[in-house]
Design an enzyme around this catalytic site. Sequence first.
Site, mmCIF file in Angstrom:
data_model
loop_
_atom_site.group_PDB
_atom_site.id
_atom_site.type_symbol
_atom_site.label_atom_id
_atom_site.label_comp_id
_atom_site.label_asym_id
_atom_site.label_seq_id
_atom_site.Cartn_x
_atom_site.Cartn_y
_atom_site.Cartn_z
ATOM 1 N N ASN A 36 0.743 -1.187 0.009
ATOM 2 C CA ASN A 36 0.005 0.010 -0.006
ATOM 3 C C ASN A 36 0.707 1.320 0.010
ATOM 4 O O ASN A 36 0.443 2.253 -0.486
ATOM 5 C CB ASN A 36 -1.022 0.066 1.157
ATOM 6 C CG ASN A 36 -2.131 -0.929 0.926
ATOM 7 O OD1 ASN A 36 -3.017 -0.412 0.155
ATOM 8 N ND2 ASN A 36 -2.123 -1.935 1.655
ATOM 9 N N MET A 77 1.431 -2.156 12.352
ATOM 10 C CA MET A 77 0.790 -3.094 13.367
ATOM 11 C C MET A 77 0.880 -2.856 15.019
ATOM 12 O O MET A 77 0.680 -3.666 15.869
ATOM 13 C CB MET A 77 1.721 -4.511 13.400
ATOM 14 C CG MET A 77 1.605 -5.175 11.898
ATOM 15 S SD MET A 77 -0.153 -5.334 11.216
ATOM 16 C CE MET A 77 -0.523 -6.817 12.323
ATOM 17 N N ILE A 127 -0.643 -0.120 18.056
ATOM 18 C CA ILE A 127 -1.627 0.902 18.313
ATOM 19 C C ILE A 127 -1.209 2.211 19.023
ATOM 20 O O ILE A 127 -0.388 2.037 19.685
ATOM 21 C CB ILE A 127 -2.555 0.005 19.294
ATOM 22 C CG1 ILE A 127 -3.337 -1.068 18.740
ATOM 23 C CG2 ILE A 127 -3.710 0.899 19.837
ATOM 24 C CD1 ILE A 127 -4.170 -1.913 19.647
ATOM 25 N N LEU A 128 -1.699 3.254 18.224
ATOM 26 C CA LEU A 128 -1.181 4.682 18.584
ATOM 27 C C LEU A 128 -1.826 5.036 20.107
ATOM 28 O O LEU A 128 -3.242 4.695 20.118
ATOM 29 C CB LEU A 128 -1.435 5.496 17.662
ATOM 30 C CG LEU A 128 -0.533 5.564 16.445
ATOM 31 C CD1 LEU A 128 -1.057 6.101 15.018
ATOM 32 C CD2 LEU A 128 0.670 5.695 16.494
ATOM 33 N N HIS A 167 -8.060 -1.251 6.278
ATOM 34 C CA HIS A 167 -8.281 -2.562 6.838
ATOM 35 C C HIS A 167 -8.989 -3.634 6.027
ATOM 36 O O HIS A 167 -9.880 -3.219 5.181
ATOM 37 C CB HIS A 167 -9.307 -2.432 8.343
ATOM 38 C CG HIS A 167 -9.333 -3.579 8.939
ATOM 39 N ND1 HIS A 167 -8.621 -4.230 9.963
ATOM 40 C CD2 HIS A 167 -10.396 -4.439 8.850
ATOM 41 C CE1 HIS A 167 -8.901 -5.299 10.541
ATOM 42 N NE2 HIS A 167 -10.230 -5.445 9.775
ATOM 43 N N ASP A 178 -10.047 -0.004 14.888
ATOM 44 C CA ASP A 178 -10.642 -0.142 13.588
ATOM 45 C C ASP A 178 -12.102 0.149 13.680
ATOM 46 O O ASP A 178 -13.244 -0.336 13.369
ATOM 47 C CB ASP A 178 -10.687 -1.701 13.184
ATOM 48 C CG ASP A 178 -9.438 -2.206 13.063
ATOM 49 O OD1 ASP A 178 -8.352 -1.601 12.656
ATOM 50 O OD2 ASP A 178 -9.141 -3.562 13.149
ATOM 51 N N GLU A 215 -7.416 -2.834 -2.226
ATOM 52 C CA GLU A 215 -7.026 -1.768 -1.417
ATOM 53 C C GLU A 215 -6.084 -0.592 -1.934
ATOM 54 O O GLU A 215 -6.296 0.331 -1.700
ATOM 55 C CB GLU A 215 -6.076 -2.546 -0.205
ATOM 56 C CG GLU A 215 -6.785 -3.282 0.863
ATOM 57 C CD GLU A 215 -5.983 -4.127 2.125
ATOM 58 O OE1 GLU A 215 -5.062 -3.334 2.121
ATOM 59 O OE2 GLU A 215 -5.927 -5.176 2.148
HETATM 60 C C1 GRF Z 1 -3.295 -4.726 4.371
HETATM 61 O O1 GRF Z 1 -4.083 -5.729 4.074
HETATM 62 C C2 GRF Z 1 -3.994 -3.803 5.238
HETATM 63 O O2 GRF Z 1 -5.229 -3.753 4.880
HETATM 64 C C3 GRF Z 1 -3.653 -4.155 6.549
HETATM 65 O O3 GRF Z 1 -2.438 -4.855 6.467
HETATM 66 C C4 GRF Z 1 -2.084 -5.146 5.410
HETATM 67 C C5 GRF Z 1 -0.913 -4.324 4.854
HETATM 68 O O4 GRF Z 1 -0.191 -4.600 3.501
HETATM 69 N N1 GRF Z 1 -3.864 -3.238 7.666
HETATM 70 P P1 GRF Z 1 0.965 -4.144 2.834
HETATM 71 O O5 GRF Z 1 2.025 -3.880 3.958
HETATM 72 O O6 GRF Z 1 0.503 -2.523 2.519
HETATM 73 O O7 GRF Z 1 1.450 -4.615 1.586
#
Ligand code: GRF
Length: 194
Positions: free
Chosen positions: A22, A95, A97-98, A114, A150, A179
């Site tokens: 992403n 990964m 939590i803030l 998400h 979330d 995404e």
């Molecule tokens: C994605 O599926 C996102 O929705 C989730 O973690 C994953 C991250 O993927 N929060 P990447 O690191 O962007 O490839």
Amino acid sequence: MAKLIGPKKTKTAVFISGTGSNLEKLIKYSINKTSPIKVSLIISSNANAKGLEYAKLYNIKKKIYDYNKKKFSEKKTLKVLETNHIKLICLAGFMKILSSNFIRKFKGKILNIHPSLLPKYKGLKTHERVIKNKEKYSGCTVHLVNSKLDSGKIVLQKRVKLSKKETPSSLQKKILKHEHRLYPKAIDKILANP
Ligand code: GRF
């Protein structure tokens, strides 16, 4: 002749912990002339995150903080965000939590993606749970971050149909592609109507 200067882009930081697919899509989108953002900082909670490669590849400043020492790391993060004039934060596979204190300082300016149709399937192992429950559809959601996991206001969602032979891994790949398209659209939306 006067130099033509385009509209000012919103300086954006992307927070990661892993692969960073992403992140790469957001960088590519931000390079686009018409994009309203410029990714000018990458923050990682993991020194070995694959996504950190994109900092070098696209010449973007990166910082790595140990969020197990949350208070200290958030203090450092806030400082670097300020120095770099960051006005928008995009969590992308981050990964950690803030704290509510951190979130308050960037109220309405932190987005997360998400891999489920929130409010369903918050948290981890979403694809496994979706398949176990024999859902016909899943998807992805971009939402504002608040102090509950979330749970912030939904900005955009994309619904994705499961196939008969879907596995957690095939569903993960299928949704990830969506995404990549959804996140830029959600940023456009949020910046057009702040
Ligand atoms: C994605 O599926 C996102 O929705 C989730 O973690 C994953 C991250 O993927 N929060 P990447 O690191 O962007 O490839």
